[in-house]
Design an enzyme around this catalytic site. Structure first.
Site, mmCIF file in Angstrom:
data_model
loop_
_atom_site.group_PDB
_atom_site.id
_atom_site.type_symbol
_atom_site.label_atom_id
_atom_site.label_comp_id
_atom_site.label_asym_id
_atom_site.label_seq_id
_atom_site.Cartn_x
_atom_site.Cartn_y
_atom_site.Cartn_z
ATOM 1 N N CYS A 2 16.076 3.106 55.920
ATOM 2 C CA CYS A 2 14.883 2.409 56.402
ATOM 3 C C CYS A 2 15.158 0.927 56.621
ATOM 4 O O CYS A 2 15.959 0.329 55.912
ATOM 5 C CB CYS A 2 13.763 2.518 55.383
ATOM 6 S SG CYS A 2 13.421 4.189 54.883
ATOM 7 N N ARG A 27 20.627 1.138 61.813
ATOM 8 C CA ARG A 27 20.674 1.701 60.470
ATOM 9 C C ARG A 27 20.324 3.193 60.462
ATOM 10 O O ARG A 27 20.607 3.877 59.488
ATOM 11 C CB ARG A 27 19.680 0.958 59.563
ATOM 12 C CG ARG A 27 20.002 -0.503 59.394
ATOM 13 C CD ARG A 27 18.836 -1.262 58.814
ATOM 14 N NE ARG A 27 18.599 -0.935 57.427
ATOM 15 C CZ ARG A 27 19.098 -1.602 56.386
ATOM 16 N NH1 ARG A 27 19.869 -2.641 56.607
ATOM 17 N NH2 ARG A 27 18.820 -1.259 55.163
ATOM 18 N N TRP A 74 13.671 6.277 57.577
ATOM 19 C CA TRP A 74 14.654 7.354 57.534
ATOM 20 C C TRP A 74 14.146 8.291 56.453
ATOM 21 O O TRP A 74 14.145 7.952 55.267
ATOM 22 C CB TRP A 74 16.026 6.770 57.195
ATOM 23 C CG TRP A 74 17.144 7.762 57.251
ATOM 24 C CD1 TRP A 74 17.829 8.163 58.366
ATOM 25 C CD2 TRP A 74 17.734 8.468 56.153
ATOM 26 N NE1 TRP A 74 18.797 9.080 58.022
ATOM 27 C CE2 TRP A 74 18.761 9.282 56.676
ATOM 28 C CE3 TRP A 74 17.492 8.500 54.774
ATOM 29 C CZ2 TRP A 74 19.538 10.109 55.869
ATOM 30 C CZ3 TRP A 74 18.270 9.327 53.975
ATOM 31 C CH2 TRP A 74 19.286 10.121 54.537
ATOM 32 N N ASN A 98 11.731 0.693 51.377
ATOM 33 C CA ASN A 98 13.039 1.314 51.611
ATOM 34 C C ASN A 98 13.569 1.745 50.248
ATOM 35 O O ASN A 98 13.554 0.962 49.311
ATOM 36 C CB ASN A 98 13.974 0.269 52.255
ATOM 37 C CG ASN A 98 15.400 0.778 52.400
ATOM 38 O OD1 ASN A 98 15.668 1.959 52.198
ATOM 39 N ND2 ASN A 98 16.299 -0.123 52.753
ATOM 40 N N GLY A 99 14.021 2.982 50.134
ATOM 41 C CA GLY A 99 14.565 3.446 48.857
ATOM 42 C C GLY A 99 13.862 4.714 48.403
ATOM 43 O O GLY A 99 13.194 5.388 49.203
ATOM 44 N N GLU A 480 39.090 12.318 59.046
ATOM 45 C CA GLU A 480 38.293 11.311 59.749
ATOM 46 C C GLU A 480 37.908 11.822 61.149
ATOM 47 O O GLU A 480 36.778 11.635 61.598
ATOM 48 C CB GLU A 480 39.085 9.988 59.833
ATOM 49 C CG GLU A 480 38.481 8.892 60.692
ATOM 50 C CD GLU A 480 37.100 8.411 60.255
ATOM 51 O OE1 GLU A 480 36.578 8.873 59.230
ATOM 52 O OE2 GLU A 480 36.529 7.581 60.986
ATOM 53 N N LYS A 484 34.098 12.312 62.352
ATOM 54 C CA LYS A 484 33.562 11.669 63.564
ATOM 55 C C LYS A 484 32.947 12.711 64.476
ATOM 56 O O LYS A 484 31.853 12.525 64.990
ATOM 57 C CB LYS A 484 34.668 10.952 64.358
ATOM 58 C CG LYS A 484 35.218 9.655 63.859
ATOM 59 C CD LYS A 484 34.311 8.465 63.954
ATOM 60 C CE LYS A 484 33.450 8.360 62.738
ATOM 61 N NZ LYS A 484 33.983 7.596 61.641
ATOM 62 N N GLU A 487 29.663 14.204 63.077
ATOM 63 C CA GLU A 487 28.495 13.328 62.958
ATOM 64 C C GLU A 487 27.866 12.953 64.284
ATOM 65 O O GLU A 487 26.650 12.791 64.360
ATOM 66 C CB GLU A 487 28.752 12.116 62.041
ATOM 67 C CG GLU A 487 29.581 10.994 62.549
ATOM 68 C CD GLU A 487 29.721 9.866 61.506
ATOM 69 O OE1 GLU A 487 30.786 9.246 61.496
ATOM 70 O OE2 GLU A 487 28.779 9.601 60.737
ATOM 71 N N HIS A 503 46.565 28.625 53.086
ATOM 72 C CA HIS A 503 45.872 28.932 51.828
ATOM 73 C C HIS A 503 44.394 29.225 52.057
ATOM 74 O O HIS A 503 43.591 29.111 51.142
ATOM 75 C CB HIS A 503 46.065 27.786 50.841
ATOM 76 C CG HIS A 503 47.512 27.553 50.509
ATOM 77 N ND1 HIS A 503 48.237 28.397 49.726
ATOM 78 C CD2 HIS A 503 48.371 26.592 50.930
ATOM 79 C CE1 HIS A 503 49.493 27.965 49.644
ATOM 80 N NE2 HIS A 503 49.592 26.865 50.372
ATOM 81 N N LYS A 603 22.998 4.188 58.923
ATOM 82 C CA LYS A 603 24.186 3.332 58.907
ATOM 83 C C LYS A 603 24.483 2.827 57.504
ATOM 84 O O LYS A 603 25.622 2.760 57.088
ATOM 85 C CB LYS A 603 23.968 2.155 59.867
ATOM 86 C CG LYS A 603 25.156 1.219 59.986
ATOM 87 C CD LYS A 603 26.307 1.890 60.693
ATOM 88 C CE LYS A 603 27.524 0.993 60.792
ATOM 89 N NZ LYS A 603 28.750 1.796 61.054
HETATM 90 C C1 AGP Z 1 31.135 7.082 59.093
HETATM 91 O O1 AGP Z 1 31.247 7.275 60.438
HETATM 92 C C2 AGP Z 1 29.849 7.141 58.497
HETATM 93 N N1 AGP Z 1 28.750 7.016 59.269
HETATM 94 C C3 AGP Z 1 29.752 7.120 57.001
HETATM 95 O O2 AGP Z 1 30.571 8.148 56.521
HETATM 96 C C4 AGP Z 1 30.105 5.796 56.283
HETATM 97 O O3 AGP Z 1 31.459 5.536 56.411
HETATM 98 C C5 AGP Z 1 29.676 5.902 54.804
HETATM 99 O O4 AGP Z 1 28.300 6.119 54.734
HETATM 100 C C6 AGP Z 1 30.066 4.682 54.000
HETATM 101 O O5 AGP Z 1 29.386 3.544 54.428
HETATM 102 P P1 AGP Z 1 29.842 2.103 53.956
HETATM 103 O O6 AGP Z 1 31.224 1.895 54.499
HETATM 104 O O7 AGP Z 1 28.846 1.170 54.541
HETATM 105 O O8 AGP Z 1 29.852 2.104 52.462
#
Ligand code: AGP
Length: 608
Positions: A2, A27, A74, A98-99, A480, A484, A487, A503, A603
């Protein structure tokens, strides 16, 4: 997560609030709203979905009022619809939060039995009613807010305005960050300084446990017991950086393209390019030579950069590294080394789980180092030494340039550690620094493969599952790449250590399963080729990312081969990050998803 903005101003604030919320869009959010104090009392407009919907509401039914609060939500408790969108009202109070309020059920039961009716499914609404009930009992607005805050358990940043107080806004922070902006005869509150950039760059950050009373010409900050506390006004660096896409279609694409430049900035912070030496500018509260162990905790992409870092610290400095996903580490009560360094890695510096790890490691007497991109963040402020990544603001939810800047920082620190521990000779140091200094050039060369990568994306956009394989530091890159892709394109993807294929995951291989293999022609290339043979023997579709030598040595049929420049081992993760990012990006574009703000994602993850 949020986003919050608030303005105590002297012109109609609703359009300004929407503009500020736009700067918080990165965010991640699923509904939005604003409330202002009108001549007739508090009023609000809220809308499900994007800010454009809220802007349309305001166009149809404008709000005037020179004091107001705004929010991008959010969803945590309750679906993302208009009723659950903030601001929430009680009789004479409007609130944004927020929270997560962990004891909201208990508070809700108590308030309901006192006759309060809830109109949303959120945990946040309890705060508005608690404040309102305190006002009714005769407390003044500040005390009403303070006593309500004392009842809350969990994480919160809030902003409140009152029906009968045209020159008062209350802000508070216990967990998620809050920035207060100082203007001319006006004051602002925001989840971060970027939101306040058009108004001011004079910022005061609330500390954890602070609450404040804001009026047009004054800011008073208190602790939870009501004692006044002093917090400095600082010039925000973040707010001076304008956030726009330039001529790119998405922030993510722009940020992928910025990598040569920001990696170069980051490296130049840690390395002396002329002398080919590491040159740490930080005042280290520990000696690498005397460390027994490093413990890295982080989430998501930051965790995966840490995983690459583990290989480097162990290889260059012979220093054992434990690495954990922060949400696991914080509860697993790990016994920690006597002379240990804990490294927390975070782009935002606000990730709740990573922050909790920092605090645990501190309680265990560890040295605390933070690799962060946001200098004013909580993790940066609570660490004993900050290793900055100089990526600039990262707006796309999918982390790209922060990742390669984290890698640049980790590589520099691992070389510094190897030098201090005598496991790298001066000659090794010169060679490694010379090699890594070439990163920006090779990153630019990798970008030239964009067209070939886009062609692969046309195939990926038609499938539902993808497997990524790699060994050594490319194992982290395989994960990674998978992260990517899932997401931003919503295609299911998994990253595996290539040697682990037999395995279990090999059972998935058939003619519908694309397997992206990240395999530069390095010392263990042949091992990965064997794994590719296993895939090919079962009809799997191989997408090989390698260099010229690797393509020639593999000598097998692939569906696609992406050719990267030949690079020294230390550069592989930095350079091969580009094709996996671009592959995810182009696949998502072809699938028509919201690349910069993918569904369900935030974010900055400021709740557990
Ligand atoms: C990566 O593409 C993400 N959106 C997510 O995994 C991110 O790296 C993670 O939430 C950690 O965030 P930070 O680096 O702000 O701690």
């Amino acid at each position: 997560m949020c986003g919050i903005v608030g303005i105590v101003g002297n012109e109609a604030v609703a359009p300004l609030l929407v503009d500020a919320l736009k700067r918080l869009e990165y965010r991640g959010y699923d509904s939005a709203g604003v409330a202002t104090l009108e001549a007739t009392g508090l009023d609000r407009r809220r809308a499900e979905g994007k800010l454009a919907n809220l802007a349309n509401r305001l166009e149809d039914a404008p709000l005037d009022g020179v004091i107001g609060i705004g929010h991008t939500r959010w969803a945590t408790h309750g679906v993302p619809n208009e009723t659950n969108a903030h601001p929430h009202f009680s009789e004479n109070v409007a609130l944004v939060h927020n929270g997560i309020i962990e004891n909201f059920r208990e508070l809700k039961d108590e308030l309901e039995s006192d006759g309060y009716t809830f109109t949303s499914e959120t945990d946040s609404e309890v705060i508005a009613h608690l404040v309102s009930r305190n006002l009714k009992s005769g407390l003044d607005p500040r005390e009403s807010a303070r006593q309500a805050l004392q009842r809350l358990e969990g994480a919160f940043a809030i902003a409140l305005i009152f029906r009968d107080e045209p020159d008062l806004m209350i802000g508070a922070r216990s967990g998620p960050p809050m920035a207060i902006g100082h203007g001319e005869n006006s004051m602002y509150i925001g989840s971060d300084a970027i939101a306040l950039a058009p108004f001011t760059n004079q910022i005061t950050y609330l500390e954890d446990g602070d609450w404040c009373a804001i009026s047009r010409n004054a800011l008073e900050i208190f602790d939870m017991d009501g004692n006044p506390v002093e917090r400095v006004v600082q010039l925000s660096v973040g707010s001076s950086l304008m956030v726009d896409k330039g001529n790119h279609r998405h922030f993510m694409q722009k940020e992928i393209y910025e990598q040569a430049e920001v990696v170069s900035h980051t490296l130049s912070h840690y390395l002396d390019f002329g002398k080919c030496e590491v040159r740490l500018q930080e005042d280290l509260p520990f000696d690498f030579a005397k460390l027994d162990r490093i413990a890295i905790s982080a989430c998501g992409t930051a965790f995966l950069s840490g995983l690459v870092g583990k290989y480097w610290f162990e290889r260059f400095a012979r220093l054992p590294v434990d690495i954990d996903i922060a949400s696991e580490f914080r509860y697993r009560e790990m016994p920690m080394a006597k002379n240990g360094l804990s490294l927390l890695i975070s782009q935002s510096g606000e990730t709740a789980d990573t922050l909790a790890c920092l605090r645990y490691c501190k309680s265990q007497g560890q040295h605390i180092g933070a690799i962060v991109n946001v200098r004013e963040s909580t993790i940066a402020r609570e660490a004993s030494v900050v290793f900055p990544t100089l990526a600039g603001p990262e707006i796309g939810v999918a982390s790209t340039k922060a990742f390669t800047c984290q890698l640049s920082t980790l590589a520099s620190l691992a070389i510094a550690a190897g030098k201090a521990r005598g496991t790298l000779s001066a000659e090794d140091e010169h060679r490694l620094v010379r090699e890594i200094t070439e990163a920006p050039r090779y990153i630019n060369q990798a970008l030239k493969q964009e067209k070939a990568i886009e062609a692969v994306a046309h195939d990926l956009a038609k499938v539902r599952h993808v497997l990524y394989l790699g060994r050594d530091t490319n194992y982290a890159l395989a994960m990674e790449g998978a992260l990517k892709l899932k997401e931003i394109s919503y295609i299911h993807a998994e990253g595996y250590a290539a040697g682990e294929l037999k395995h279990g995951p090999i059972a998935l291989i058939d003619e519908d399963m694309p397997v992206v293999v990240i395999a530069p022609h390095d010392a263990i290339f042949e091992k990965t080729v064997s794994n590719m043979q296993e895939v090919a023997a079962r009809g799997g579709r191989i997408i090989l990312i390698t260099d010229e030598k690797g393509a020639a040595a593999a000598a097998m049929d692939t569906e696609h081969t992406i050719i990267m420049p030949e690079v020294p081992d230390i550069l592989t993760p930095l350079v091969y990050a580009l094709p996996v990012q671009l592959l995810a990006y182009h696949t998502a574009v072809l699938m028509g998803t919201d690349v910069d703000q993918p569904r369900n994602l935030a974010k900055s993850v400021t709740v557990e």
